[in-house]
Design an enzyme around this catalytic site. Structure first.
Site, short mmCIF file in Angstrom:
data_model
loop_
_atom_site.label_atom_id
_atom_site.label_comp_id
_atom_site.label_asym_id
_atom_site.label_seq_id
_atom_site.Cartn_x
_atom_site.Cartn_y
_atom_site.Cartn_z
CB ILE A 64 -11.03 -42.81 119.55
CG1 ILE A 64 -12.53 -42.66 119.92
CG2 ILE A 64 -10.86 -43.02 118.07
CD1 ILE A 64 -13.21 -41.45 119.29
CB SER A 65 -13.92 -46.56 120.28
OG SER A 65 -14.94 -47.51 120.47
CD1 TRP A 66 -11.83 -53.04 117.85
CD2 TRP A 66 -10.40 -51.79 116.67
NE1 TRP A 66 -11.04 -53.90 117.12
CE2 TRP A 66 -10.15 -53.17 116.39
CE3 TRP A 66 -9.62 -50.82 116.04
CZ2 TRP A 66 -9.16 -53.58 115.50
CZ3 TRP A 66 -8.62 -51.23 115.15
CH2 TRP A 66 -8.40 -52.59 114.89
#
Length: 267
Positions: A97-99
């Protein structure tokens, strides 16, 4: 199913790992910048309990020791591979998720035989992406939201969008109730790992079945990024949900069954 939390020590690194037992292939989860493995607890709780889950804190975050030297997504992917070796885990599915989605893409590229399925949530292709607005980027440049509960609530709607616009207090609960403070140095190291990194050249080479999950109101990762990844990943499917950047946890009851169904698919 039982879950154990312990430290894995490899080559001078101490990585905090949570391992939920189950049946079948484990799901390795890679978290967002500045957040410890506790952030993803609502999703893990909603996920089919028979699916084994491995979570970890990035160096300097939560219970993991700060790295002595800067690291890259490539070197961190190798380190996580060694953590899996230590746990005697071979093949895995990977969710980022995300980074952590950038790290997941890198891990899948470096480990085409070990990584069997890939789930990318609220993420993009690195520096060659459709960027967030300048006001959002400015707030993401420091770990203050992870260290100041009141500040986290005050900016939640602006940076996370979705459900956080109406319920900004959720940010205080999600980012602080189960997440130890993240140091500025650890946060800067995570930012540095993604500096200059992009997955655009190798996305067409990722052959694993891939599920892309993207919120329709995500100020940090505009939806155009998910559509771009979907076009470049040859075996991908895209699901757009009605929520924001942290929809994986704020809409866990909706998204966990979809992820479980994808993970059970035939390779």
């Amino acid at each position: 199913m039982t879950e154990t939390i312990h430290d894995v020590r490899i080559g001078g690194h101490k990585i905090r790992v949570a391992h939920r037992e189950g049946t079948g292939r484990p799901l390795l989860m890679c978290n967002g910048i500045g957040a410890s493995l506790g952030l993803l607890q609502p999703f893990v709780d909603a996920l089919d309990p028979s699916i084994p889950v491995v979570r970890f804190d990035a160096p300097g975050v939560g219970g993991s020791r700060l790295s002595r030297y800067p690291y890259t997504f490539a070197s961190l992917a190798r380190l996580i591979g060694r953590v899996l070796d230590h746990l005697e885990i071979g093949e895995v599915d990977v969710l980022g998720i995300s980074w952590g989605g950038g790290l997941a893409q890198q891990f899948a590229f470096q480990n085409p035989r070990r990584c069997k399925r890939l789930v990318l949530v609220s993420t993009a292709t690195g520096w060659m992406m459709v960027p967030a607005g300048l006001d959002v980027l400015a707030k993401m440049a420091t770990p203050r939201r992870h260290r100041d509960p009141q500040y986290a609530a005050s900016i939640a709607g602006t940076i996370y969008g979705g459900r956080m616009r109406a319920e900004p207090g959720l940010a205080r609960t999600l980012l602080h109730d189960h997440t130890p403070l993240t140091s500025r140095r650890a946060y800067l190291m995570q930012l540095g790992a993604g500096t200059g990194w992009t997955s655009l050249p190798f996305l067409p080479l990722i052959r694993q079945p891939t599920l892309i999950l993207a919120g329709d109101d995500d100020p940090i990762i505009p939806l155009a990024n998910a559509r771009m990844m979907h076009r470049l990943l040859p075996h991908s499917e895209l699901h757009v949900y009605e929520d924001g950047h942290l929809g994986l946890v704020t809409a866990a009851d909706e998204l966990a069954p979809r992820v479980a169904k994808f993970l059970r698919g035939v390779d």
